[in-house]
Design a protein around this motif. Structure first.
Motif, PDB file in Angstrom:
ATOM      1  N   ARG A 186      -8.747  42.994  -1.839  1.00  0.00           N
ATOM      2  CA  ARG A 186      -9.747  43.728  -2.621  1.00  0.00           C
ATOM      3  C   ARG A 186      -9.084  44.570  -3.714  1.00  0.00           C
ATOM      4  O   ARG A 186      -9.608  44.692  -4.820  1.00  0.00           O
ATOM      5  CB  ARG A 186     -10.592  44.613  -1.705  1.00  0.00           C
ATOM      6  CG  ARG A 186     -11.543  43.806  -0.828  1.00  0.00           C
ATOM      7  CD  ARG A 186     -12.694  44.664  -0.337  1.00  0.00           C
ATOM      8  NE  ARG A 186     -13.494  43.956   0.663  1.00  0.00           N
ATOM      9  CZ  ARG A 186     -14.309  42.948   0.397  1.00  0.00           C
ATOM     10  NH1 ARG A 186     -14.438  42.518  -0.855  1.00  0.00           N
ATOM     11  NH2 ARG A 186     -14.998  42.373   1.362  1.00  0.00           N
ATOM     12  N   ALA A 187      -7.932  45.131  -3.406  1.00  0.00           N
ATOM     13  CA  ALA A 187      -7.231  45.933  -4.416  1.00  0.00           C
ATOM     14  C   ALA A 187      -6.802  45.049  -5.588  1.00  0.00           C
ATOM     15  O   ALA A 187      -6.927  45.445  -6.755  1.00  0.00           O
ATOM     16  CB  ALA A 187      -6.017  46.604  -3.789  1.00  0.00           C
ATOM     17  N   LEU A 188      -6.311  43.858  -5.287  1.00  0.00           N
ATOM     18  CA  LEU A 188      -5.894  42.950  -6.357  1.00  0.00           C
ATOM     19  C   LEU A 188      -7.107  42.446  -7.133  1.00  0.00           C
ATOM     20  O   LEU A 188      -7.109  42.428  -8.370  1.00  0.00           O
ATOM     21  CB  LEU A 188      -5.107  41.776  -5.776  1.00  0.00           C
ATOM     22  CG  LEU A 188      -3.786  42.132  -5.066  1.00  0.00           C
ATOM     23  CD1 LEU A 188      -3.171  40.881  -4.446  1.00  0.00           C
ATOM     24  CD2 LEU A 188      -2.799  42.774  -6.029  1.00  0.00           C
ATOM     25  N   ALA A 189      -8.148  42.049  -6.417  1.00  0.00           N
ATOM     26  CA  ALA A 189      -9.335  41.500  -7.075  1.00  0.00           C
ATOM     27  C   ALA A 189      -9.974  42.536  -7.995  1.00  0.00           C
ATOM     28  O   ALA A 189     -10.527  42.202  -9.048  1.00  0.00           O
ATOM     29  CB  ALA A 189     -10.339  41.014  -6.027  1.00  0.00           C
ATOM     30  N   ALA A 190      -9.900  43.811  -7.612  1.00  0.00           N
ATOM     31  CA  ALA A 190     -10.514  44.864  -8.425  1.00  0.00           C
ATOM     32  C   ALA A 190      -9.855  44.970  -9.798  1.00  0.00           C
ATOM     33  O   ALA A 190     -10.466  45.469 -10.746  1.00  0.00           O
ATOM     34  CB  ALA A 190     -10.398  46.206  -7.694  1.00  0.00           C
ATOM     35  N   LEU A 191      -8.649  44.460  -9.913  1.00  0.00           N
ATOM     36  CA  LEU A 191      -7.949  44.507 -11.201  1.00  0.00           C
ATOM     37  C   LEU A 191      -8.242  43.269 -12.044  1.00  0.00           C
ATOM     38  O   LEU A 191      -7.648  43.097 -13.118  1.00  0.00           O
ATOM     39  CB  LEU A 191      -6.444  44.654 -10.959  1.00  0.00           C
ATOM     40  CG  LEU A 191      -6.055  45.966 -10.265  1.00  0.00           C
ATOM     41  CD1 LEU A 191      -4.582  45.941  -9.849  1.00  0.00           C
ATOM     42  CD2 LEU A 191      -6.327  47.155 -11.174  1.00  0.00           C
ATOM     43  N   GLU A 192      -9.141  42.428 -11.568  1.00  0.00           N
ATOM     44  CA  GLU A 192      -9.624  41.250 -12.303  1.00  0.00           C
ATOM     45  C   GLU A 192      -8.488  40.430 -12.919  1.00  0.00           C
ATOM     46  O   GLU A 192      -8.509  40.121 -14.121  1.00  0.00           O
ATOM     47  CB  GLU A 192     -10.611  41.684 -13.393  1.00  0.00           C
ATOM     48  CG  GLU A 192     -11.828  42.390 -12.827  1.00  0.00           C
ATOM     49  CD  GLU A 192     -12.807  42.808 -13.906  1.00  0.00           C
ATOM     50  OE1 GLU A 192     -13.992  42.527 -13.733  1.00  0.00           O
ATOM     51  OE2 GLU A 192     -12.377  43.411 -14.894  1.00  0.00           O
ATOM     52  N   PRO A 193      -7.507  40.067 -12.128  1.00  0.00           N
ATOM     53  CA  PRO A 193      -6.410  39.274 -12.697  1.00  0.00           C
ATOM     54  C   PRO A 193      -6.873  37.847 -12.978  1.00  0.00           C
ATOM     55  O   PRO A 193      -7.706  37.297 -12.246  1.00  0.00           O
ATOM     56  CB  PRO A 193      -5.357  39.288 -11.580  1.00  0.00           C
ATOM     57  CG  PRO A 193      -6.151  39.448 -10.335  1.00  0.00           C
ATOM     58  CD  PRO A 193      -7.354  40.284 -10.685  1.00  0.00           C
ATOM     59  N   PRO A 194      -6.331  37.223 -14.018  1.00  0.00           N
ATOM     60  CA  PRO A 194      -6.662  35.820 -14.272  1.00  0.00           C
ATOM     61  C   PRO A 194      -6.055  34.893 -13.233  1.00  0.00           C
ATOM     62  O   PRO A 194      -6.450  33.730 -13.130  1.00  0.00           O
ATOM     63  CB  PRO A 194      -6.071  35.553 -15.655  1.00  0.00           C
ATOM     64  CG  PRO A 194      -5.058  36.608 -15.864  1.00  0.00           C
ATOM     65  CD  PRO A 194      -5.485  37.801 -15.068  1.00  0.00           C
ATOM     66  N   GLN A 195      -5.131  35.403 -12.452  1.00  0.00           N
ATOM     67  CA  GLN A 195      -4.523  34.607 -11.379  1.00  0.00           C
ATOM     68  C   GLN A 195      -3.765  35.534 -10.435  1.00  0.00           C
ATOM     69  O   GLN A 195      -3.224  36.548 -10.860  1.00  0.00           O
ATOM     70  CB  GLN A 195      -3.553  33.594 -11.969  1.00  0.00           C
ATOM     71  CG  GLN A 195      -2.817  32.764 -10.931  1.00  0.00           C
ATOM     72  CD  GLN A 195      -2.113  31.594 -11.562  1.00  0.00           C
ATOM     73  OE1 GLN A 195      -2.680  30.537 -11.734  1.00  0.00           O
ATOM     74  NE2 GLN A 195      -0.874  31.798 -11.925  1.00  0.00           N
ATOM     75  N   VAL A 196      -3.764  35.173  -9.156  1.00  0.00           N
ATOM     76  CA  VAL A 196      -2.990  35.931  -8.172  1.00  0.00           C
ATOM     77  C   VAL A 196      -2.044  34.980  -7.447  1.00  0.00           C
ATOM     78  O   VAL A 196      -2.433  33.868  -7.076  1.00  0.00           O
ATOM     79  CB  VAL A 196      -3.914  36.620  -7.148  1.00  0.00           C
ATOM     80  CG1 VAL A 196      -3.118  37.124  -5.955  1.00  0.00           C
ATOM     81  CG2 VAL A 196      -4.639  37.789  -7.802  1.00  0.00           C
ATOM     82  N   ASP A 197      -0.816  35.426  -7.272  1.00  0.00           N
ATOM     83  CA  ASP A 197       0.140  34.707  -6.426  1.00  0.00           C
ATOM     84  C   ASP A 197       0.380  35.521  -5.173  1.00  0.00           C
ATOM     85  O   ASP A 197       0.735  36.707  -5.266  1.00  0.00           O
ATOM     86  CB  ASP A 197       1.476  34.544  -7.155  1.00  0.00           C
ATOM     87  CG  ASP A 197       1.470  33.365  -8.088  1.00  0.00           C
ATOM     88  OD1 ASP A 197       1.211  32.246  -7.613  1.00  0.00           O
ATOM     89  OD2 ASP A 197       1.709  33.559  -9.289  1.00  0.00           O
ATOM     90  N   PHE A 198       0.174  34.902  -4.029  1.00  0.00           N
ATOM     91  CA  PHE A 198       0.635  35.510  -2.775  1.00  0.00           C
ATOM     92  C   PHE A 198       1.943  34.816  -2.406  1.00  0.00           C
ATOM     93  O   PHE A 198       1.982  33.588  -2.286  1.00  0.00           O
ATOM     94  CB  PHE A 198      -0.395  35.321  -1.657  1.00  0.00           C
ATOM     95  CG  PHE A 198      -1.603  36.194  -1.828  1.00  0.00           C
ATOM     96  CD1 PHE A 198      -1.526  37.560  -1.590  1.00  0.00           C
ATOM     97  CD2 PHE A 198      -2.816  35.663  -2.233  1.00  0.00           C
ATOM     98  CE1 PHE A 198      -2.631  38.378  -1.752  1.00  0.00           C
ATOM     99  CE2 PHE A 198      -3.930  36.472  -2.397  1.00  0.00           C
ATOM    100  CZ  PHE A 198      -3.834  37.832  -2.157  1.00  0.00           C
ATOM    101  N   LEU A 199       2.979  35.601  -2.245  1.00  0.00           N
ATOM    102  CA  LEU A 199       4.307  35.029  -2.011  1.00  0.00           C
ATOM    103  C   LEU A 199       4.780  35.372  -0.607  1.00  0.00           C
ATOM    104  O   LEU A 199       4.715  36.542  -0.185  1.00  0.00           O
ATOM    105  CB  LEU A 199       5.309  35.600  -3.026  1.00  0.00           C
ATOM    106  CG  LEU A 199       4.895  35.502  -4.501  1.00  0.00           C
ATOM    107  CD1 LEU A 199       5.913  36.204  -5.385  1.00  0.00           C
ATOM    108  CD2 LEU A 199       4.769  34.045  -4.913  1.00  0.00           C
TER     109      LEU A 199
END
Lengths: 767, 56
Positions: A186-199
């Motif tokens: 939710r914290a990452l999504a709130a920043l509206e990134p065009p893409q997320v990588d979980f590493l």
């Protein structure tokens, strides 16, 4: 090892080898490889110039159209705005004229201010930021050396990036299973990134990750996946998208999954080339190549054994991985994660159990129905026949294929108007849409568009035809192709040189109000009892049969086709009834060809035109009956190929085919020829007993023998799949009893003479 | 990609059944999967960004 090299397309430039954070999970400083201690802090201008020169050489020598360069570290922004500006200018200057350059910087964000962003904006450099989630998650590891949090500074950097969406590439989050996955997501999504990588945190069998449960990382990621899926997949998550893509035969979007060969190289601050950055976690010196930009070009690096080892796909994996049912998605995981002292990289990933659990979960949750062919249908088809239900099964899959292809074309900008109308009709008038999409040449047009050889604007014509059939009001601009405004399943307007025209439809009536002189040529139909097929002589996409198509037929010519078709159908029903149900269910279109200049008959089926048979005016109804039966065999088998793998597409064998003597044929073509000539043999088997058909005995003797030999070739080819072998066995079962049917000695001798002549002609053509 | 297993009464294909999927809902993945099968030479699937994704 003598393998072709894979050119590099991804270049990671380590522009600064130190970092202002002291994250305790960092693979650069906290793991086995400590080479950073021996390297210059920053990449010198001369080193950068050599790096650009080497990349440019590599682009030219390998004809690369597109490359990716990632500015990395350490923390690359520590290099300073001026030095980075010089490097970026050098990169753009050296590469922009040679290829498309995707230029990015990965940063921890602490130094990312407006001045850096101005620089990146000026040179089109996209920015990815490392952020491990919410404050608690981020501060678990991502701290300054004195223990201070980096969170607020990074969030401010991301907020700056959000105001420059053209530069915002996405967020990279290293997983810690101690963090709350929902809070992180939710914290990452709130920043509206065009893409997320979980590493996955870098680890090996020698230095395994913290693991509070046997599949702790899968459990954590599954919780994120479920949330991501439930909330409508608001942003791309590269790991999940890669699993979804590879599960459907596609390629991975990340180096940590999939079987694609590695095409990445790292250039360190001292100009040395290194293999994958993540190898730093394996052992001291693991990424080293011993090569550098001053003395070695990148083609040399591409031949390095360590680089080649990461390009072997399935063949480069250990036995355990090769036997795994999810290997096409997992690909053995990140190469570095397989390391164990003693066995090196010949192990499953230290995350193998997690990857298996995660991939299996995602596949199960996203499973969709697929087409299948009943075994009884396969038996009927492989015997050379197929009834109404069998052909309907193939036709059903063709509808799927056309819808998928159409969706592909619909994504094109010039197809927007047609796509909008068609999708509206599809919601409320599906039958009308399907009737138009079932027109054989819709697929041919769509395929041409996807090969950049067709006009996506024709989608408006398809939509207009569907609107007319649905009785829905429509007003849109349609496209002329080859001088006609064609409406599939309805006919075509001939309207001079106009390239586009407004079409108005209402209650099933339609017109081109701005072209009152346009001449309408309605589609005519051929009928025989309750069978009705289109006589297609206006569709501009019908020219896919390898023979010249007739122009618009005169009424007299059309009447001639009607008489011939009715009589041919009567022959099929009376003398060849095994073929009638399949033809009745699947033959929708007869496309007239010009008579061949050399005389004789001509006919054709096209892989992209299911349901259509093309034929030149035949000598008599029996010839048309033969052509219809023969060509519809190709139609059926092409539809089977669309669904199932009967042969290995990589099989390179070439085989003599007596029906196509100009050159040896690949296995797909041989299968098609055998399938068609099984029916040709059957036709003459019956026909030879009819009075007045003198050549029937010879034709039967000739084709049964030639078909049997070609079946032998297929069975010996080594190119059939198990299903293909079963299909060929079905053909043999049909043919074998015919080999014992008596023919006259004279007919047998004439057939043998013909066969010999065909072989000689084939040999002459090859010499 | 090869699907040659056979259940007892059905030969499964890996072609997704999209007949009941509205045209507007055909996903990129399904569309590309079918196009890739039919037109393997067509570049429908370009990886838009570097596959490299190490954090800093």
């Amino acid at each position: 090892m003598n393998l072709p090299t894979v050119p590099f397309r991804q270049f990671v430039l380590k522009v600064h080898s130190r970092c202002d954070l002291a994250c305790d999970h960092c693979y650069v400083y906290e793991h086995a490889d400590q080479s950073w201690r021996r390297r210059p802090v920053v990449m010198a201008d001369e080193t950068a110039a050599w790096a650009v020169t080497r990349i440019a050489e590599h682009v030219k020598s390998n004809g690369l159209a597109h490359v990716h360069i990632v500015l990395h570290g350490g923390e690359p922004l520590l290099a300073g705005r001026e030095r980075l500006g010089r490097l970026i200018t050098e990169l753009r200057g050296g590469l922009d004229g040679l290829c498309t350059l995707d230029l990015r910087v990965h940063t921890n964000g602490t130094l990312l201010d407006e001045r850096f962003l101005d620089l990146f904006e000026e040179h089109d450099v996209k920015v990815g930021v490392s952020l491990d989630g919410d404050r608690a998650a981020n501060d678990r590891h991502r701290r300054y050396a004195d223990g201070r949090s980096s969170y607020d500074r990074v969030i401010r950097a991301v907020e700056r990036l959000r105001r420059r969406p053209r530069l915002y590439a996405g967020l990279l989050c290293t997983i810690d299973v101690a963090n709350d996955p929902r809070a992180v997501y939710r914290a990452l999504a709130a920043l509206e990134p065009p893409q997320v990588d979980f590493l996955l945190p870098h680890a090996t069998w020698d230095s395994p990750p913290p693991r509070p449960a046997p599949t702790a990382y899968a459990d954590w990621l599954i919780e994120v996946f479920e949330l991501w899926d439930a909330e409508g997949r608001r942003m791309p998550v590269r790991m999940f998208e890669s699993i979804l893509r590879t599960s459907r035969g596609g390629t991975s979007l990340t180096e940590s999954l999939g079987l694609e060969p590695a095409d990445l190289v790292v250039i360190e601050t001292d100009g040395t080339y290194e293999q994958a950055d993540s190898l730093k976690v394996a052992y001291d010196g693991a990424p080293a190549t011993g090569l550098d930009v001053f003395h070695h070009d990148l083609d040399t690096v591409a031949r390095h054994t360590g680089v080649l080892a990461r390009q072997q796909g399935l063949g480069g994996l250990c036995d355990t991985c090769r036997a795994c049912p999810v290997v096409d998605s997992c690909g053995g995981g990140l190469y570095a994660h397989r390391y164990r002292t003693g066995s090196g990289f010949a192990n499953p990933s230290v995350y193998s159990a997690d990857l298996f659990t995660l991939i299996t979960h995602i596949r199960r949750r996203t499973a969709m129905p697929t087409h299948s062919v009943p075994a009884v249908t396969m038996d009927a088809l492989s015997a050379g026949y197929g009834g109404e239900e069998d052909i309907r099964c193939l036709a059903a899959a063709q509808r799927t294929i056309r819808r998928a292809l159409l969706a592909g074309v619909g994504a094109h900008a010039s197809a927007t108007a047609g796509w909008d109308l068609l999708t509206r009709l599809d919601a409320d008038h599906r039958d009308a849409v399907d009737a138009v999409l079932d027109h054989p040449y819709v697929r041919e047009w769509a395929v041409r568009c996807l090969r950049q050889d067709g006009d996506p604007g024709y989608l408006a014509n398809i939509a207009a035809a569907a609107a007319v059939r649905a009785g829905v009001a429509a007003d849109l601009v349609i496209t002329a192709v080859d001088g006609v405004f064609h409406l599939p399943t309805l006919g075509a307007f001939e309207a001079g040189p106009a390239a586009a025209a407004r079409l108005v439809a209402e209650d099933g009536r339609f017109s081109l109000p701005d072209l009152p002189g346009a001449v309408w040529h309605p589609l005519r139909r051929l009928t025989a009892g309750d069978l009705s097929v289109a006589l297609e002589d206006t569709d501009p996409h019908r020219h896919c049969h390898g023979h010249p198509a007739s122009g618009r037929l005169t009424e007299a010519q059309a009447a001639g086709w009607q008489r011939m078709f009715a009589e041919a159908w009567a022959i099929i029903e009376s003398d060849h009834p095994a073929y009638a149900p399949g033809l009745r269910a699947g033959l929708t279109t007869l496309m007239p060809l010009d008579p061949p200049e050399e005389g004789g008959s001509a006919s054709s089926a096209a892989r992209n035109a299911f349901g259509a048979v093309a034929a030149a005016p035949p000598a008599d109804p029996a010839t048309l009956a033969l052509l219809l039966i023969h060509e519809f065999q190709h139609v059926k088998l092409g539809a089977v190929f669309d669904l199932l793998d009967l042969y290995d597409p990589a099989h390179t064998g070439r085989y003599y085919a007596p029906w196509r003597r100009e050159s040896p044929r690949p296995i797909e073509a041989l299968l098609q020829g055998v399938y068609a000539h099984l029916a040709v043999t059957d036709f003459w088997r019956v026909r030879r007993h009819r009075s007045g058909d003198g050549p029937g005995d010879v034709q039967f003797a000739l084709w049964r023998e030639q078909t049997a030999r070609a079946i032998d070739d297929l069975e010996r080819s080594g190119g059939l799949t198990p299903l293909g072998a079963r299909f060929v066995a079905g053909m043999r079962r049909t043919l074998e009893p015919w080999l014992d049917e008596p023919v006259s000695g004279r007919a047998a001798a004439a057939a043998a003479e013909l066969a010999e002549r065909y072989r000689a002609e084939s040999a002459a053509a090859r010499s | 990609m090869n699907i040659t297993d056979e259940k007892q009464s059905e030969v499964p294909s890996n072609v997704r059944d999209l007949r009941d999927v509205p045209l507007s809902d055909v996903s990129d993945l399904d569309r590309e999967s079918i196009i890739r099968r039919l037109l393997p030479e067509t570049p429908v699937e370009r990886v838009p960004v570097a596959r490299f994704n190490s954090s800093i």
